[in-house]
Scaffold this motif. Structure first.
Motif, mmCIF file in Angstrom:
data_model
loop_
_atom_site.group_PDB
_atom_site.id
_atom_site.type_symbol
_atom_site.label_atom_id
_atom_site.label_comp_id
_atom_site.label_asym_id
_atom_site.label_seq_id
_atom_site.Cartn_x
_atom_site.Cartn_y
_atom_site.Cartn_z
ATOM 1 N N ASP A 10 72.410 103.813 115.196
ATOM 2 C CA ASP A 10 73.298 102.646 115.237
ATOM 3 C C ASP A 10 74.369 102.853 114.189
ATOM 4 O O ASP A 10 74.055 103.159 113.050
ATOM 5 C CB ASP A 10 72.515 101.377 114.890
ATOM 6 N N LYS A 65 79.809 96.361 115.432
ATOM 7 C CA LYS A 65 79.453 95.131 116.132
ATOM 8 C C LYS A 65 80.596 94.735 117.055
ATOM 9 O O LYS A 65 81.751 95.049 116.770
ATOM 10 C CB LYS A 65 79.298 93.969 115.142
ATOM 11 N N LYS A 99 76.236 91.652 122.221
ATOM 12 C CA LYS A 99 75.888 93.054 121.954
ATOM 13 C C LYS A 99 76.391 93.893 123.107
ATOM 14 O O LYS A 99 76.273 93.533 124.277
ATOM 15 C CB LYS A 99 74.376 93.175 121.844
ATOM 16 N N THR A 119 75.315 98.647 120.156
ATOM 17 C CA THR A 119 75.891 98.181 118.890
ATOM 18 C C THR A 119 74.903 97.210 118.272
ATOM 19 O O THR A 119 73.894 96.845 118.868
ATOM 20 C CB THR A 119 77.210 97.442 119.125
ATOM 21 N N LEU A 120 75.208 96.781 117.062
ATOM 22 C CA LEU A 120 74.431 95.706 116.455
ATOM 23 C C LEU A 120 74.798 94.397 117.146
ATOM 24 O O LEU A 120 75.795 94.326 117.860
ATOM 25 C CB LEU A 120 74.757 95.605 114.960
#
Lengths: 248, 260
Positions: A3, A7, A150, A165-166
């Motif tokens: 990751d 975001k 997300k 993504t976060l």
């Protein structure tokens, strides 16, 4: 699968000024977020998952045990309450040549620029109620609620998640006020109005006083005071005649 | 004797001049008030729906007062030249009555102008624009007129809402009841429209992209003409009344010095 700390971001506020609205949130597409995982010979799609912040306590997983991304819908998760739902599916945005935001001023290219640059969550008001709708439904969100988003990169042939993504920072939809609560009291009186009212009241009072004074002076005046007469010229003539008569 | 005669003649001359000015101002007042009552900007439905249309009442009174001032000024001129007591007494009494009416008109216009705040129009727009379920005939008539007026305002002046398009997002409204936020964050008249009346770029308008929606509010366009109307009636009437005050006092003095 690393990751990268990236975001989903909300769309540029100088471009999309009405964001978030009551029931929609416009997000920037994931430009250059997945590039390290893209293999040149494979085809990929990006999935967008939406969940209410409160669902974090229940479940925030977007894949099942085999690494396949979930196919949850808005209805199944009660609008993101019990877990994330899939709201969209689109091609990987072009990192090498992102759309130029300044081009949005050109009427002919505006639609393309907007479509390439951002995605509006909650855009489709009718798909929930259309039984024939087969694509991914993106119904309006709830007002005054915090959501998180997300992006997930999926290999389209194998159908498994490559990268995600976060979860985004919490984004809250707008809240409305009732028009009943609007206070329509005008507040302080304007200076002009006070001047007009007070001055006119004084003038009217003076007029009435003047009228009473003149009426009373007429009513109570003795008969022979010198004043304007209708027959001014006649009086002069008479007074001129009398000396003549006397002298005669 | 000659001196007081000169003085009397000067007073007569001044009174005649004063009455001529009153006559002309009366006609001007009538014309001005007819102009305001004719509502060239089409804003009357907004006031009618707020039940706050007294600046129009003030203008109506102004029409009749202006005409009365003109007629009375002629009476006054004749009375002063002929030094006729009866005529002048009639003139004074009728002028006092007209004075009272004009005073009412000025004060009404000035006072009710203060009620026309942005919040008043905001509340009315949110509660009435495109309201679908109306209670009775009066309600549906006013709703229809308010909707038409707002549509015309937004189209002609390229504005949206009272203070801006955010009015539609900050408050719930009758419009919001029938149009969902995803498709209509604000009415489509707030979008920049092409020659055929449809939005140039609907997505751009919904997202609030500059150039595809009208970002300024309509309040200036509404309050400008209304201010002109209210202050025009109030201050011009006030000026006429100040002048008339002097002429009336002079006439009362002149009348009290006439001998039969």
């Amino acid at each position: 699968l690393p990751d990268q700390g990236l975001k989903p971001q909300i769309a540029a506020p100088q471009l999309a000024t009405n964001n978030p609205t009551l029931t929609t949130v416009a997000l920037e597409k994931p430009f250059c977020m997945f590039d390290s995982s893209l293999h040149p010979n494979k085809s990929y799609v990006v999935y967008l998952y939406v969940m209410k912040e409160s669902a974090n306590a229940i479940s925030s997983l977007v894949t099942d045990n085999n690494g396949k991304p979930l196919n949850s819908t808005f209805q199944q998760t009660s609008g993101g309450q019990t877990g994330p739902y899939k709201a969209a599916l689109f091609n990987v945005p072009n990192c090498a040549s992102p759309p130029k935001l300044a081009d949005v001023g050109d009427v002919n290219r505006a639609s393309d620029v907007l479509k390439q640059y951002l995605f509006r969550v909650g855009d489709d008001g009718t798909c929930l109620y259309d039984p024939n709708f087969l694509a991914v439904c993106n119904p309006p969100l709830s007002p005054d609620t915090t959501y998180r988003f997300k992006y997930v990169l999926v290999d389209s042939t194998e159908g498994i998640m490559k990268e995600q993504t976060l979860w985004s920072d919490p984004i809250k939809t707008r809240r409305v006020k009732l028009p009943l609560k609007i206070d329509t009291w005008p507040g302080q009186r304007s200076g002009g109005m006070i001047v007009i009212t007070s001055v006119l009241s004084v003038l009217v009072f003076l007029l009435l006083a003047g009228f009473l004074a003149s009426v009373s002076s007429v009513v109570m005046r003795p008969e022979d005071s010198s004043a304007v007469t209708k027959h001014t010229s006649q009086t002069i003539q008479q007074s001129e005649l009398t000396p003549q008569l006397i002298s005669e | 004797m000659a001196k007081s005669e000169d003085g009397i003649h000067i007073l007569q001359g001044l009174l005649v001049f004063g009455n001529v000015v009153i006559g002309m101002c009366g006609i001007a007042l009538t014309a001005e008030c007819i102009f305001f009552v004719s509502d060239p900007h089409g804003l009357y439905p907004l006031l009618e729906a707020t039940e706050n249309d007294d600046i129009y009442a003030a203008a109506w009174i102004g029409i009749f007062v202006g005409f009365a001032l003109f007629a009375l000024s002629i009476l006054g001129i004749i009375g002063v030249i002929k030094s006729n007591r009866t005529l002048l007494l009639m003139y004074i009494i009728l002028m006092l009555i007209t004075y009272a009416f004009e005073m009412a008109s000025c004060i009404t216009a000035a006072t009710h102008r203060d009620f026309l705040t942005p919040n008043l129009f905001l509340k009315q727009m949110l509660e009435r624009y495109q309201k679908s379920e109306t209670d009775n005939n009066n309600d549906s008539w006013m709703t229809k007129r308010v909707t038409e007026t707002w549509d015309k305002l937004m189209l002609q002046n390229q504005c949206c809402g009272v203070q801006g398009p955010s009015d539609w997002q900050e408050y719930t409204s009758a419009f919001r009841d029938t149009h969902n936020d995803a498709d209509f964050p604000w009415p489509h008249n707030c979008c920049v429209l092409d020659a055929r009346g449809s939005p140039v770029n609907l997505d751009g308008c919904k997202l609030g992209v500059q150039g595809y929606y009208n970002s300024n509010g309509c309040y200036d366009v509404i309050s400008g003409p209304m201010n002109t109307h209210a202050w025009g009636v109030a201050w011009f009437g006030f000026a006429i009344l100040c002048w008339t005050f002097c002429v009336l006092l002079g006439t009362m003095f002149y009348w009290s010095r006439i001998e039969y």
